[in-house]
Design a protein around this motif. Structure first.
Motif, mmCIF file in Angstrom:
data_model
loop_
_atom_site.group_PDB
_atom_site.id
_atom_site.type_symbol
_atom_site.label_atom_id
_atom_site.label_comp_id
_atom_site.label_asym_id
_atom_site.label_seq_id
_atom_site.Cartn_x
_atom_site.Cartn_y
_atom_site.Cartn_z
ATOM 1 N N THR A 117 0.836 -1.214 0.000
ATOM 2 C CA THR A 117 0.000 0.000 0.000
ATOM 3 C C THR A 117 0.862 1.252 0.000
ATOM 4 N N GLY A 118 2.189 1.073 0.027
ATOM 5 C CA GLY A 118 3.092 2.210 0.004
ATOM 6 C C GLY A 118 3.601 2.599 1.383
ATOM 7 N N THR A 119 3.237 1.823 2.421
ATOM 8 C CA THR A 119 3.730 2.112 3.766
ATOM 9 C C THR A 119 5.249 1.897 3.794
ATOM 10 N N PRO A 120 6.010 2.835 4.351
ATOM 11 C CA PRO A 120 7.468 2.656 4.396
ATOM 12 C C PRO A 120 7.855 1.370 5.152
ATOM 13 N N ALA A 121 8.972 0.772 4.783
ATOM 14 C CA ALA A 121 9.390 -0.526 5.310
ATOM 15 C C ALA A 121 9.469 -0.521 6.840
ATOM 16 N N ALA B 395 13.833 -6.129 1.461
ATOM 17 C CA ALA B 395 12.522 -5.893 2.075
ATOM 18 C C ALA B 395 12.556 -4.637 2.928
ATOM 19 N N GLY B 396 13.717 -4.336 3.505
ATOM 20 C CA GLY B 396 13.837 -3.168 4.372
ATOM 21 C C GLY B 396 14.256 -1.919 3.635
ATOM 22 N N SER B 397 14.443 -2.021 2.325
ATOM 23 C CA SER B 397 14.920 -0.858 1.567
ATOM 24 C C SER B 397 13.772 0.094 1.273
ATOM 25 N N ALA B 398 14.133 1.278 0.769
ATOM 26 C CA ALA B 398 13.101 2.283 0.475
ATOM 27 C C ALA B 398 12.504 2.091 -0.916
ATOM 28 N N LEU B 399 12.957 1.072 -1.615
ATOM 29 C CA LEU B 399 12.443 0.852 -2.979
ATOM 30 C C LEU B 399 10.979 0.433 -2.935
ATOM 31 N N PRO B 400 10.211 0.761 -3.991
ATOM 32 C CA PRO B 400 8.838 0.243 -4.035
ATOM 33 C C PRO B 400 8.895 -1.285 -3.912
ATOM 34 N N ARG B 401 7.938 -1.863 -3.184
ATOM 35 C CA ARG B 401 8.047 -3.285 -2.860
ATOM 36 C C ARG B 401 8.060 -4.190 -4.098
ATOM 37 N N GLY B 406 11.226 -7.964 -6.990
ATOM 38 C CA GLY B 406 11.764 -8.385 -8.294
ATOM 39 C C GLY B 406 13.273 -8.513 -8.255
ATOM 40 N N MET B 407 13.926 -7.568 -7.566
ATOM 41 C CA MET B 407 15.399 -7.618 -7.514
ATOM 42 C C MET B 407 15.886 -8.860 -6.786
ATOM 43 N N GLY B 408 15.084 -9.356 -5.870
ATOM 44 C CA GLY B 408 15.498 -10.548 -5.122
ATOM 45 C C GLY B 408 15.233 -11.851 -5.867
ATOM 46 N N LEU B 409 14.308 -11.807 -6.832
ATOM 47 C CA LEU B 409 13.903 -13.059 -7.487
ATOM 48 C C LEU B 409 15.052 -13.830 -8.165
ATOM 49 N N PRO B 410 15.948 -13.158 -8.898
ATOM 50 C CA PRO B 410 16.993 -13.938 -9.577
ATOM 51 C C PRO B 410 17.842 -14.765 -8.609
ATOM 52 N N PHE B 411 17.919 -14.294 -7.354
ATOM 53 C CA PHE B 411 18.791 -14.981 -6.397
ATOM 54 C C PHE B 411 18.103 -16.187 -5.754
ATOM 55 N N ALA B 412 16.793 -16.290 -5.992
ATOM 56 C CA ALA B 412 16.067 -17.432 -5.450
ATOM 57 C C ALA B 412 16.335 -18.689 -6.281
ATOM 58 N N ARG B 413 16.658 -18.514 -7.564
ATOM 59 C CA ARG B 413 17.014 -19.648 -8.427
ATOM 60 C C ARG B 413 18.358 -19.323 -9.075
ATOM 61 N N PRO B 414 19.448 -19.430 -8.314
ATOM 62 C CA PRO B 414 20.731 -18.937 -8.820
ATOM 63 C C PRO B 414 21.227 -19.663 -10.070
ATOM 64 N N GLY B 415 20.981 -20.968 -10.154
ATOM 65 C CA GLY B 415 21.447 -21.728 -11.327
ATOM 66 C C GLY B 415 20.775 -21.240 -12.585
ATOM 67 N N ARG B 416 19.456 -21.130 -12.516
ATOM 68 C CA ARG B 416 18.710 -20.679 -13.695
ATOM 69 C C ARG B 416 19.094 -19.255 -14.046
ATOM 70 N N SER B 417 19.249 -18.417 -13.017
ATOM 71 C CA SER B 417 19.598 -17.015 -13.280
ATOM 72 C C SER B 417 20.986 -16.920 -13.907
ATOM 73 N N ALA B 418 21.898 -17.801 -13.467
ATOM 74 C CA ALA B 418 23.257 -17.765 -14.024
ATOM 75 C C ALA B 418 23.224 -18.111 -15.514
ATOM 76 N N VAL B 681 2.726 -6.680 -10.655
ATOM 77 C CA VAL B 681 3.267 -8.026 -10.942
ATOM 78 C C VAL B 681 4.184 -7.948 -12.153
ATOM 79 N N THR B 682 3.731 -7.205 -13.187
ATOM 80 C CA THR B 682 4.557 -7.057 -14.401
ATOM 81 C C THR B 682 5.869 -6.354 -14.043
ATOM 82 N N LEU B 683 5.756 -5.282 -13.247
ATOM 83 C CA LEU B 683 6.950 -4.530 -12.856
ATOM 84 C C LEU B 683 7.924 -5.426 -12.083
ATOM 85 N N MET B 684 7.374 -6.232 -11.155
ATOM 86 C CA MET B 684 8.228 -7.116 -10.352
ATOM 87 C C MET B 684 8.950 -8.127 -11.257
ATOM 88 N N THR B 685 8.200 -8.695 -12.201
ATOM 89 C CA THR B 685 8.786 -9.736 -13.061
ATOM 90 C C THR B 685 9.825 -9.139 -14.000
#
Lengths: 235, 770
Positions: A117-121, B395-401, B406-418, B681-685
């Motif tokens: 919802t945009g709430t800060p982490a 998860a704790g960063s200021a980036l939109p969730r 999305g940035m974390g996803l490649p690291f969940a399947r490292p072999g495929r991402s490599a 979802v599109t943005l995350m992917t």
């Protein structure tokens, strides 16, 4: 416990809701109303349309016919984005198999709902800790789903569902994948939530759960409402 | 076996998209490989074949008859293992201007020879007969020419003997332009004796030199006046083919590596996402090896189909491509015998599917080791998360969730991402390499193109009859300069001259007028100023072992003129040397310009100038300058191959997103049930792949630059030119910044469609499936 005749506003109104999957009819004209603060259990045999009904109210699926109105909003007519916002702000979902994200800790699973919802982490995490604390799993906040017990996972899932203070809490077989002890704990939790005013719709096979948590029981068979009765809460 | 095939066919039907990706990848790779390997093969195989059939001489040696007579030379050639033809007497004969009608220069080498056969240099007498009597001559001409000059008299200069053309023979080794009977050669005043030698070891220049030393060691010093090895001839004939080979090979190799990566990725993904299916097959009674066989058979279908279609496409592309590569005075001698050989097709057809199967075998062996029960239960239990610390930080960063998820996803399947990252890296490598190559080729093709826009030839042919200009040389020069829009006019004359110490004549190009450089690019030294100065092409300098600053002696009509090489130009014609008009006039005083090169003012219409020139003098034929075909071919083919490989890389990303989406259906459904919008979802992917795109750019750009540094100098070497720095200095900051976007573009292009599909997933369906 809030009952049907309590006079509270109607938050959910289904009018002749039909849902067909190809040749199969999942719902064949369901009409019902649910008031704010009610705890309603939906029961019926497998394949009777219980989960489909829940999905319609949650905006996870669209009816083929009829209307689903929640808080004055016709869910079936909403666009995809509007539906997403509706789920985000009004609905809390609890699933039988928890559906936690494996790569996120318990804390981040719960905080995620607010972050969308945009709430800060930082703020989202603070509220997530509070919720986990209230549900008795704060000490497991840094654990990952794979190492949590079934009961713990469901508590985390409930915390996630409550994160955005939803108007409606929808639970689909919340104790179906739990042993009896963990099931009892989740039942208590749902009961407590309803007692503080949370509107609850519960889909279950478990008559004991229904009697324990719900004030009203709706029976479904072959996609139709076949019975409805008020229940005595067995605290 | 039938059971394996049935399951494999079902896999092809079930995984149509991935099957199509494999077929497309193998098609592209095999087409590029066929053209590249075909060209590599054609760069040497046709020469070796024709040279071997003619038993061509490894060394053509010329001797001074005054120092070593025929008998002595014949004795010297009798060495163990050495085969020889000759000695033949050799004369340089001047022809009249009409020699052009016979396809001959003004000065030809004529050899007195009794017959076209012998142990060495067996000529292909393809029309007429051999010259057996005085007054007869046989011309060296390729068999795809017409023999319609048979019976005609050779146009000799006044006072020369009368020679009638009685036959045409083709000699790949170019030991002579024409042959006469030994009884006739005396009348042509032979000044040299020719010995044609074959050695048992002809693998290198040094071996050939050693062999020649053995033959000449008993001869008086200075009797050997010139020699030429077959290796320089081969080099000359195949140089244009070798120019194309390095970059095509680079594209072919990149294509195969991308194909392997994508196949490993597709099969690994299929194995992981198909655990349950595999478990069911095992439960039904399939042995572990049969399950492996199912996967290999599934891969074999698109791989073999893709290779077959790719090989056919490669052959179809190679035909017109080879025709354009094997053109011109050197490579043209082989253009009839050049095609994609059977072995190239066989290697591609068998090799690439074998590589694909090997690539598929590695991940499939996991199936072999896995117990059936584990395979069936896979996916029902929560799996341990991966890259957890990183996920927590994100998860704790200021980036939109959606972005941080999305940035974390490649690291969940490292072999495929490599594997996906590797495909993106290769895509960026290809784009970087091709951009560098195209920039260099563009500068190469564009160099000096502003020097003139119209060439006015100083003659015109009408019904096979040559018509001369109505105006004398100087008047014509002034006339052309006075026409509207002309700003500069430079006259050019070519004259064949002898190069003292070499068996081959050179072409002295004299220039007069406003711009002596005429668009040639100076790579060393300076332009000629004095009457005894020349500028030579890189190819001439390399092939004659001459350097800037050296002196050479040119000879014409018995007159010798020492010249100093003062500069080197980027020129791959090994015969041409450039000089000013006074030097040319000193050797050939009667020579007139063959053409006038006209520079027009900016924006002028070359066609309009050409019409004006033709109207001013009906004896000239003006021609506006045409496009640079070599540059167009290389830039065009490199662009096409780059687009294909970038597309293939994007297909690799596409495949990964399809697999990831399938694996994470439950998570996506959950996120959507929590209120994640389709756009999020599109943005995350897309973000998950854009991360790989950024990394791909960081790794791919240096690799592409390295590929450029490896390939481009080899291309230049192949055609004996030195590229000036301004052509190879292509890696500037704006270009690199633009290239940095290539990886992101490939990743986003590949991810967008399946990401949008992921955004549109119906939550209820996804979660019901659970």
């Amino acid at each position: 416990m809030v009952t049907e005749d309590s006079g509270n506003e109607i938050v959910v109104r289904l009018d002749g809701v039909r849902k067909e999957y190809g040749e199969t009819t999942a719902l064949a004209g369901v009409s019902l109303e649910i008031r704010a603060g009610e705890a309603v259990a939906v029961m019926g045999p497998s394949g009777c349309g219980k989960s489909t009904l829940l999905n319609m109210i949650a905006g996870l699926d669209r009816p083929t016919g009829g209307s689903v109105v929640v808080h004055g909003e016709n869910v079936g007519e909403c666009g995809e984005k509007r539906l997403a916002l509706y789920r985000r702000h009004r609905i809390g979902m609890i699933f039988q198999f928890f559906n936690l994200i494996d790569d996120l800790s318990a804390l981040d699973n719960v905080a995620l709902a607010a972050q969308l919802t945009g709430t800060p982490a930082r703020q989202a995490r603070r509220r997530a800790v509070e919720l986990l604390d209230e549900l008795g799993v704060a000490d497991r906040r840094n654990a990952y789903p794979a190492v949590l017990s079934g009961g713990e996972r469901q508590r985390v899932a409930v915390a996630r569902a409550l994160m955005n203070r939803p108007a409606l809490l929808l639970a689909d077989e919340p104790t179906g994948a739990l042993d009896s002890r963990a099931g009892e704990q989740v039942m208590d939790l749902l009961l407590d939530l309803n007692q503080i005013g949370q509107t609850l719709i519960l889909v279950t096979h478990d008559a004991r759960l229904a009697r324990r948590c719900a004030g009203r029981l709706i029976e479904l068979a072959d996609g139709r409402v076949t019975g409805e009765q008020a229940l005595e809460v067995s605290a | 076996m039938r059971a394996v095939w049935r399951a494999a066919r079902a896999a092809v039907r079930r995984r149509r998209l991935q099957t199509l990706v494999i077929a497309l990848v193998t098609l592209t790779s095999s087409a590029a490989m066929v053209v590249a390997l075909g060209l590599l093969d054609a760069a040497s195989a046709p020469f070796d074949k024709v040279f071997g059939a003619q038993r061509g001489p490894h060394v053509v040696a010329e001797f001074d008859p005054a120092k070593a007579g025929g008998e002595r030379l014949a004795r010297a050639a009798r060495q163990p293992g050495v085969e020889a033809a000759g000695p033949f007497r050799q004369a340089t004969v001047e022809l009249s201007d009409r020699a052009m009608e016979f396809g001959l220069g003004a000065q030809i080498t004529v050899v007195g020879r009794a017959d076209p056969g012998g142990p060495v240099d067996r000529l292909d007498l393809w029309a007429g007969r051999w010259a057996t009597r005085p007054g007869e001559v046989v011309l060296n001409r390729q068999s795809d020419w017409t023999p319609d000059d048979l019976g005609k008299r050779l146009p000799m200069r006044p006072g020369g003997p009368s020679l009638t053309v009685v036959g045409f023979a083709f000699d790949l080794s170019r030991t002579a332009d024409a042959w006469v009977a030994p009884e006739q050669i005396g009348a042509l005043r032979p000044a040299a004796t020719q010995l044609l030698l074959r050695f048992p070891d002809a693998s290198s220049e040094s071996r050939l030199r050693a062999g020649l030393d053995t033959v000449t060691e008993t001869l008086p010093a200075g009797s050997l006046t010139a020699s030429r090895s077959y290796l320089s001839l081969k080099h000359q004939v195949s140089s244009s083919a070798r120019a194309y080979t390095p970059y095509l090979m680079a594209f072919g190799i990149l294509g195969v590596v991308v194909a392997v990566l994508i196949i490993v990725n597709v099969v690994s993904g299929a194995v992981i996402s198909g655990f349950r299916q595999i478990g069911v097959l095992r439960a039904l009674g399939y042995t572990p090896w049969q399950v492996v066989g199912v996967h290999l058979a599934w891969i074999a279908v698109p791989a073999v189909l893709g290779c077959a279609l790719g090989t056919a496409a490669g052959n179809a592309l190679a035909r017109p491509f080879f025709r354009s590569v094997f053109m011109g005075p050197d490579a043209g001698v082989l253009h009839d015998s050049v095609s994609v050989s059977g072995r190239v097709n066989a290697v591609t057809l068998l090799g690439l599917p074998a590589v694909c199967l090997l690539a598929a075998l590695v991940p499939t062996l996991r199936v072999h080791r896995m117990p059936a029960a584990r395979a069936i239960s896979a996916g029902s239990a929560p799996r341990a998360g991966r890259a957890l610390r990183l996920q927590r930080r994100l998860a704790g960063s200021a980036l939109p969730r959606p972005v941080s998820l999305g940035m974390g996803l490649p690291f969940a399947r490292p072999g495929r991402s490599a594997l996906t990252l590797a495909a993106v890296v290769l895509g960026v490598t290809t784009v970087t390499f091709a951009t560098g190559l195209a920039t260099t080729m563009d500068r190469f093709g564009g160099a000096g193109r502003d020097a003139y826009q119209v060439t006015v030839y100083a003659s015109r042919f009408d019904d096979g009859r040559e018509i001369e200009p109505r105006h004398p040389d100087r008047e014509l020069h002034a006339l052309l300069a006075g026409l509207p829009d002309a700003t500069e006019v430079t006259a050019r004359a070519d004259v064949e001259v002898g190069l003292v110490g070499s068996a081959h004549p050179a072409i002295l190009e004299g220039r007069r007028g406003d711009r002596l450089s005429l668009g040639d690019v100076l790579t060393a030294g300076r332009w000629m100023r004095g009457d005894h100065e020349i500028v030579a092409g890189s190819a001439f300098l390399r092939q004659n072992g001459v350097r800037v600053g050296d002196r050479i002696t040119l000879e014409k009509g018995g007159q010798r003129r020492p010249m100093r090489v003062v500069g080197e130009v980027m020129q791959n014609n090994a015969r041409v040397v450039l000089t000013g008009w006074p030097a040319l006039a000193a050797l050939a005083p009667d020579e007139r310009p063959v053409a006038y090169h006209v520079r027009l003012r900016e924006g002028a219409d070359p066609a309009a100038y050409a019409r004006a020139a033709r109207a001013a003098d009906t004896g000239v034929s003006p021609a506006p300058r045409g496009p640079d075909n070599l540059t167009r071919t290389i830039v065009g083919s490199a662009t096409a191959l780059t687009l294909m490989l970038a597309l293939v890389s994007a297909l690799g990303v596409f495949n990964t997103v399809v697999l990831n989406t399938r694996d994470r259906r439950r998570d996506l459904g959950t996120l959507k049930s929590m209120g994640m919008t389709p756009g999020q979802v599109t943005l995350m992917t897309v973000t998950s792949m854009a991360v790989l795109g950024v990394l791909g750019s960081l790794l791919g750009i240096p690799l592409g630059v390295a590929g450029y540094e490896l390939v481009v100098p080899r291309m230049a070497d192949a055609v004996d030119i030195t590229l000036p720095a301004f052509m190879t200095d292509v890696w500037r900051a704006p270009a690199l910044a633009a290239l940095a976007l290539a990886g992101v573009a490939i990743a986003v292009a590949g991810a967008l469609v399946p990401a949008r599909r992921a955004g549109r997933l119906t939550i209820a369906e996804v979660l019901r499936g659970e």
